[in-house]
Design a protein around this motif. Structure first.
Motif, mmCIF file in Angstrom:
data_model
loop_
_atom_site.group_PDB
_atom_site.id
_atom_site.type_symbol
_atom_site.label_atom_id
_atom_site.label_comp_id
_atom_site.label_asym_id
_atom_site.label_seq_id
_atom_site.Cartn_x
_atom_site.Cartn_y
_atom_site.Cartn_z
ATOM 1 N N GLY A 177 4.315 80.095 50.113
ATOM 2 C CA GLY A 177 3.273 79.354 49.413
ATOM 3 C C GLY A 177 2.872 79.960 48.097
ATOM 4 O O GLY A 177 1.838 79.575 47.529
ATOM 5 N N GLY A 178 3.664 80.888 47.566
ATOM 6 C CA GLY A 178 3.351 81.492 46.279
ATOM 7 C C GLY A 178 3.888 80.663 45.127
ATOM 8 O O GLY A 178 4.768 79.820 45.290
ATOM 9 N N ARG A 179 3.371 80.917 43.943
ATOM 10 C CA ARG A 179 3.795 80.211 42.734
ATOM 11 C C ARG A 179 4.849 81.028 42.002
ATOM 12 O O ARG A 179 4.565 82.108 41.519
ATOM 13 C CB ARG A 179 2.601 79.962 41.812
ATOM 14 N N ILE A 180 6.057 80.505 41.948
ATOM 15 C CA ILE A 180 7.111 81.176 41.191
ATOM 16 C C ILE A 180 7.873 80.149 40.385
ATOM 17 O O ILE A 180 8.281 79.107 40.895
ATOM 18 C CB ILE A 180 8.065 81.977 42.108
ATOM 19 N N SER A 181 8.038 80.439 39.097
ATOM 20 C CA SER A 181 8.785 79.590 38.181
ATOM 21 C C SER A 181 9.975 80.378 37.656
ATOM 22 O O SER A 181 9.924 81.606 37.534
ATOM 23 C CB SER A 181 7.907 79.150 37.011
ATOM 24 N N VAL A 182 11.060 79.654 37.364
ATOM 25 C CA VAL A 182 12.246 80.328 36.848
ATOM 26 C C VAL A 182 12.756 79.592 35.623
ATOM 27 O O VAL A 182 12.627 78.373 35.510
ATOM 28 C CB VAL A 182 13.363 80.437 37.908
ATOM 29 N N MET A 183 13.329 80.359 34.712
ATOM 30 C CA MET A 183 14.031 79.842 33.542
ATOM 31 C C MET A 183 15.403 80.504 33.540
ATOM 32 O O MET A 183 15.497 81.728 33.404
ATOM 33 C CB MET A 183 13.268 80.163 32.255
ATOM 34 N N ILE A 184 16.451 79.708 33.713
ATOM 35 C CA ILE A 184 17.804 80.243 33.815
ATOM 36 C C ILE A 184 18.584 79.806 32.581
ATOM 37 O O ILE A 184 18.851 78.615 32.376
ATOM 38 C CB ILE A 184 18.490 79.762 35.101
ATOM 39 N N LYS A 185 18.959 80.779 31.771
ATOM 40 C CA LYS A 185 19.659 80.518 30.507
ATOM 41 C C LYS A 185 21.138 80.294 30.780
ATOM 42 O O LYS A 185 21.833 81.200 31.253
ATOM 43 C CB LYS A 185 19.436 81.696 29.551
ATOM 44 N N ASP A 186 21.585 79.094 30.504
ATOM 45 C CA ASP A 186 22.951 78.705 30.827
ATOM 46 C C ASP A 186 23.961 79.570 30.074
ATOM 47 O O ASP A 186 23.928 79.677 28.851
ATOM 48 C CB ASP A 186 23.157 77.228 30.474
ATOM 49 N N GLY A 187 24.833 80.240 30.831
ATOM 50 C CA GLY A 187 25.900 81.044 30.241
ATOM 51 C C GLY A 187 25.524 82.456 29.883
ATOM 52 O O GLY A 187 26.400 83.245 29.498
ATOM 53 N N ALA A 188 24.257 82.811 29.991
ATOM 54 C CA ALA A 188 23.814 84.162 29.622
ATOM 55 C C ALA A 188 24.048 85.142 30.764
ATOM 56 O O ALA A 188 23.995 84.783 31.933
ATOM 57 C CB ALA A 188 22.336 84.145 29.244
#
Length: 516
Positions: free
Chosen positions: A234-245
């Motif tokens: 129930g925690g708040r986690i966001s992700v940003m995944i840089k394509d190809g990095a």
């Protein structure tokens, strides 16, 4: 006109926009009050245009004293002498209210753009030397006490951790979960022990942001593992995944979104607990996990984004109702729609419950009926008590009944026992069998037809229950004069449960709750 950093929302239920100040989170008052300047002693140098003070800590006594950096050490920090720890604090021109600060261990001045941006926004920036041999320990505790107790910085710093620094941020934060405002971890390292300890961060509602490369070897090993566990807790986690990095480069060229996340996380919570809560109360967060693939020209790639920074995030409460065995779960919309409509359903609300997410965005509460621990299914008496409790607190007298698979049989059973209290029924690949009542719903549809309760089923053409359950219910209900609609998803089986096009289902529900 929106800034170039603003990214459009692609999913229908992802109604927030990542703008220059909100980063997709619920907007709160900005940090615009100025605190009194913070006084530090010792030699003063400049770091990216801001005043920097260096200190050294004795590892035995934990005494902290001013330190003059070596000649030529303009930005990076050399390893300290044996028995010492290097410590740094950089002071903003005008400290923000509450004196918020970010804390980094490992790799001082590596990709510092987020910290420079935070300094511009009134944050202090702190560092303590750490490497493979200098892990978080009592020395980190002493540095925290020095900054918070002696110099009045906020009791809840924001952590910035890259690679091993991400592992160390989690190490200290999981040991002190009530002393953290948020964690921004960039291609973080980790260890299996940390995965068992992050529950404390979720309990303290510490938001997390991971920025990772899609081909970084640590992505699946640690970041994705932390993400999955934190979501389920129930925690708040966001992700940003840089394509190809890969593992490098860390951070973002435009640090604004990361700084927005940290600034928003530093704001005090303004959540108000609903009046209907009672007994033992547990609050967690609920949000969808749909991916959006967004162009990020400044990064030279596209970024896969998901989590509460990019979609609406709702409070989810578990609580007790007097005389009811088993807890009740309510997911609360940001703003309740007129008449306080709600869904009464059986079964856990997964993060891919697309219809529930769409209804939350429309102002519906989502209520999961209680199930006793020592029984094979829910109790009619207890569900009646929950209905009475919620309608007594202003909820609509006619909820929407919803269930998937065999759980649909339980909502059917309650609806059959209370046909005058139902607006409509929505089932996903339903099996009309129930432990709540002796008479099975498939054989007892007449009360619903008599009360003119409309029904909608969404089924896969390959689902094993389509012919034996939905088609039989469809024939019998129509023979009884009832209204039932069946949407068949050609070529699909039991999963996915929801249709690709949610609008017909949402339209059906809204149309029927609007009827007198």
């Amino acid at each position: 006109m929106k800034s170039k950093r603003t990214l459009s929302v692609l999913a229908a239920t992802a109604i927030l926009v990542m703008g220059p100040d909100s980063f997709g989170q619920e907007k709160k008052p900005p940090v615009n009050n100025v605190a009194a300047p913070t006084s530090f002693t010792g030699d003063k140098t400049l770091w990216h245009g801001f005043d920097r003070y260096d200190f050294v800590m004795d590892e035995e006594t934990l005494a902290i004293s001013p330190f003059k950096p070596p000649e030529g050490e303009k930005f990076g920090v050399k390893d300290p002498a044996k028995g010492q720890r290097r410590c740094i604090i950089v002071v903003p021109t005008e400290p923000a209210a509450g004196k918020p600060w970010s804390w980094r261990g490992c790799y001082w001045d590596h990709q510092p753009q987020t910290e420079v941006e935070l300094l511009k926004r009134g944050f202090h920036v702190a560092y303590i030397s750490a490497n493979a041999a200098l892990k978080p320990s009592k020395h980190w505790d002493a540095w925290y006490a020095f900054l918070t107790e002696k110099h009045g910085l906020s009791k809840k710093p924001a952590f910035i951790g890259m690679s091993r620094g991400g592992e160390y941020a989690y190490t200290w934060a999981t040991a002190n979960p009530d002393k953290v405002s948020c964690i921004y971890a960039d291609n973080p390292g980790g260890n299996r022990g940390l995965l068992t300890k992050i529950g404390g961060l979720a309990d303290n509602d510490v938001p997390l942001l991971h920025v990772c490369g899609s081909v970084d070897p640590l992505l699946g090993k640690y970041s994705t593992a932390i993400e999955g566990i934190y979501q389920q807790l129930g925690g708040r986690i966001s992700v940003m995944i840089k394509d190809g990095a890969g593992h490098h480069p860390h951070s973002l060229r435009d640090p604004g979104p990361i700084a927005d996340f940290i600034v928003q996380s530093a704001q005090p919570s303004n959540s108000v607990k609903p009046a209907y809560l009672g007994g033992r109360i547990a609050r967690t967060s609920y949000y969808g996990i749909e991916n959006s693939y967004r162009d990020a020209p400044k990064e030279g790639t596209h970024i896969t984004c998901r989590g509460p920074c990019f979609t609406e995030c709702y409070d989810r409460y578990e609580f007790d109702v007097s005389g009811v065995e088993g807890f009740v779960t309510v997911v609360v919309p940001k703003t309740a729609a007129a008449g306080n409509p709600w869904v009464y359903r059986a079964g856990f609300v997964d993060r891919d419950a697309l219809i529930d997410l769409a209804l939350l965005a429309k102002g519906f509460h989502i209520v999961v009926g209680p199930v006793p621990y020592n029984a094979d299914g829910p109790s009619l008496q207890h569900w009646n008590a929950v209905y009475k409790h919620l309608t007594g607190h202003g909820f609509s007298k006619k909820p929407v009944m919803e269930g998937a698979g065999r759980a649909a049989g339980e909502v059917y059973a309650w609806a059959i026992a209370n046909p005058d209290k139902i607006s409509c029924i929505y089932g996903e690949n339903p099996l009309l069998r129930s432990n709540m009542s002796k008479a099975q719903p498939l054989d007892n549809l007449a009360p619903l037809a008599k009360a003119n309760v409309p029904i909608l089923h969404v089924c896969g053409s390959l689902d094993p229950g389509l012919e034996s359950q939905t088609r039989v219910a469809e024939k019998r209900y129509r023979e009884l004069g009832g209204q039932i609609t069946v949407i068949v998803k050609e070529g699909e089986g039991h999963y996915p449960l929801a249709p690709k096009d949610r609008q017909p289902v949402v339209d059906f529900i809204i149309k029927n709750i609007a009827q007198p």
